[in-house]
Design a protein around this motif. Sequence first.
Motif, PDB file in Angstrom:
ATOM      1  N   ASP A  99      28.527  32.193  31.270  1.00  0.00           N
ATOM      2  CA  ASP A  99      28.986  33.394  30.509  1.00  0.00           C
ATOM      3  C   ASP A  99      29.951  34.250  31.661  1.00  0.00           C
ATOM      4  O   ASP A  99      30.218  35.469  31.046  1.00  0.00           O
ATOM      5  N   ILE A 100      30.212  33.797  32.927  1.00  0.00           N
ATOM      6  CA  ILE A 100      31.280  34.406  33.610  1.00  0.00           C
ATOM      7  C   ILE A 100      32.730  34.348  33.295  1.00  0.00           C
ATOM      8  O   ILE A 100      33.184  33.128  32.889  1.00  0.00           O
ATOM      9  N   SER A 101      33.408  35.383  33.149  1.00  0.00           N
ATOM     10  CA  SER A 101      34.839  35.359  32.687  1.00  0.00           C
ATOM     11  C   SER A 101      35.770  35.313  33.985  1.00  0.00           C
ATOM     12  O   SER A 101      35.510  36.058  34.926  1.00  0.00           O
ATOM     13  N   TYR A 102      36.814  34.593  33.821  1.00  0.00           N
ATOM     14  CA  TYR A 102      37.931  34.470  34.948  1.00  0.00           C
ATOM     15  C   TYR A 102      39.120  34.654  34.414  1.00  0.00           C
ATOM     16  O   TYR A 102      39.804  33.895  33.275  1.00  0.00           O
ATOM     17  N   LYS A 103      39.900  35.575  34.753  1.00  0.00           N
ATOM     18  CA  LYS A 103      41.271  35.731  34.250  1.00  0.00           C
ATOM     19  C   LYS A 103      42.342  36.015  35.488  1.00  0.00           C
ATOM     20  O   LYS A 103      41.905  36.694  36.539  1.00  0.00           O
ATOM     21  N   THR A 104      43.329  35.429  35.500  1.00  0.00           N
ATOM     22  CA  THR A 104      44.567  35.680  36.396  1.00  0.00           C
ATOM     23  C   THR A 104      45.864  35.282  35.612  1.00  0.00           C
ATOM     24  O   THR A 104      45.929  34.624  34.560  1.00  0.00           O
ATOM     25  N   SER A 105      46.940  36.011  36.306  1.00  0.00           N
ATOM     26  CA  SER A 105      48.259  35.601  35.719  1.00  0.00           C
ATOM     27  C   SER A 105      49.241  35.889  37.136  1.00  0.00           C
ATOM     28  O   SER A 105      49.215  37.391  37.777  1.00  0.00           O
ATOM     29  N   ALA A 106      49.986  34.810  37.768  1.00  0.00           N
ATOM     30  CA  ALA A 106      50.753  35.041  38.647  1.00  0.00           C
ATOM     31  C   ALA A 106      51.573  34.104  38.774  1.00  0.00           C
ATOM     32  O   ALA A 106      51.617  33.002  38.225  1.00  0.00           O
ATOM     33  N   TRP A 207      38.525  29.688  40.474  1.00  0.00           N
ATOM     34  CA  TRP A 207      38.295  28.746  39.350  1.00  0.00           C
ATOM     35  C   TRP A 207      39.913  28.072  38.995  1.00  0.00           C
ATOM     36  O   TRP A 207      39.870  26.950  38.720  1.00  0.00           O
ATOM     37  N   TYR A 208      40.795  28.874  38.891  1.00  0.00           N
ATOM     38  CA  TYR A 208      42.083  28.445  38.422  1.00  0.00           C
ATOM     39  C   TYR A 208      43.091  28.846  39.466  1.00  0.00           C
ATOM     40  O   TYR A 208      43.233  30.089  39.812  1.00  0.00           O
ATOM     41  N   THR A 214      42.850  23.823  37.902  1.00  0.00           N
ATOM     42  CA  THR A 214      41.585  24.301  38.382  1.00  0.00           C
ATOM     43  C   THR A 214      41.415  23.653  39.803  1.00  0.00           C
ATOM     44  O   THR A 214      41.501  22.600  40.058  1.00  0.00           O
ATOM     45  N   SER A 215      40.612  24.370  40.480  1.00  0.00           N
ATOM     46  CA  SER A 215      40.477  24.210  41.747  1.00  0.00           C
ATOM     47  C   SER A 215      39.358  22.728  41.949  1.00  0.00           C
ATOM     48  O   SER A 215      39.182  22.163  43.028  1.00  0.00           O
ATOM     49  N   ASN A 216      38.594  22.799  40.784  1.00  0.00           N
ATOM     50  CA  ASN A 216      37.568  21.562  40.872  1.00  0.00           C
ATOM     51  C   ASN A 216      38.043  20.321  39.933  1.00  0.00           C
ATOM     52  O   ASN A 216      37.250  19.566  39.668  1.00  0.00           O
ATOM     53  N   GLY A 217      39.319  20.476  39.557  1.00  0.00           N
ATOM     54  CA  GLY A 217      39.624  19.588  38.776  1.00  0.00           C
ATOM     55  C   GLY A 217      40.343  18.242  39.393  1.00  0.00           C
ATOM     56  O   GLY A 217      40.321  18.127  40.604  1.00  0.00           O
ATOM     57  N   SER A 218      41.091  17.742  38.559  1.00  0.00           N
ATOM     58  CA  SER A 218      41.818  16.313  39.088  1.00  0.00           C
ATOM     59  C   SER A 218      42.858  16.793  39.894  1.00  0.00           C
ATOM     60  O   SER A 218      43.628  17.615  39.629  1.00  0.00           O
TER      61      SER A 218
END
Length: 230
Positions: A99-106, A207-208, A214-218
Amino acid sequence: MTPRRNIYTYISSIAISLLLALAPVTTAGAANDEQKAGNDSVPLFRGFAVSVDLVGPLQMMLGDYGQYEAALRINLKDKYFPIVELGIGKADHVNDVTDISYKTSAPYAKIGVDFNLLKNKHDIYRLFAGARYAFTSFKYDLSHPGMTDPVWGNTAPFGANGVKCSYQWIEAVVGVDAKMWGPIHLGWSVRYRSRLSYNDGPLGNSWYVPGFGTSNGSNIGGTFNITIDI
């Protein structure tokens, strides 16, 4: 969260179908004339083109992260194509388990060059191979509604705002491009990304990453581009 594993497969299938169905046929006479002209008769500067990617907006429509990206590409002798890609990456993600929320825009930027691999460099079709150097500096916000104390019953939310991070990476690129109507081209690319250096901030493991994913994605990604020659 909507799965994205098959997004690039769908995009590639659509792109290939469009290119095969819509691309005009090059006449034999034009091809022969270009071959007779030779590379030496072609000027160094052949113009430039601007393009936009449709995969990033599609990612945001289907899920909780994506990007808007545009590019400026210079044509040198129909062989070499220096390119600059600029974009803005966004994420608004809530982990279903924690239930942790992660937000970014850059913003992010990429610079590199593509090479036309086809024997006839002046055809309306192009097969590219190239590379990019990419970088971004961004901040993200992290929040959680909090845990309830089983004894006292009070809730203590926690989070962090403006966590500073930075990433540098390289991309290997393979793609196709075809002229459709007048100055309009359609094309797609497949990319392999590899990190050079990064700073995940004091909390670690962002996370992104804008432009990277995503840092743990493909490490595999792709684009589907609409390009206009200018």
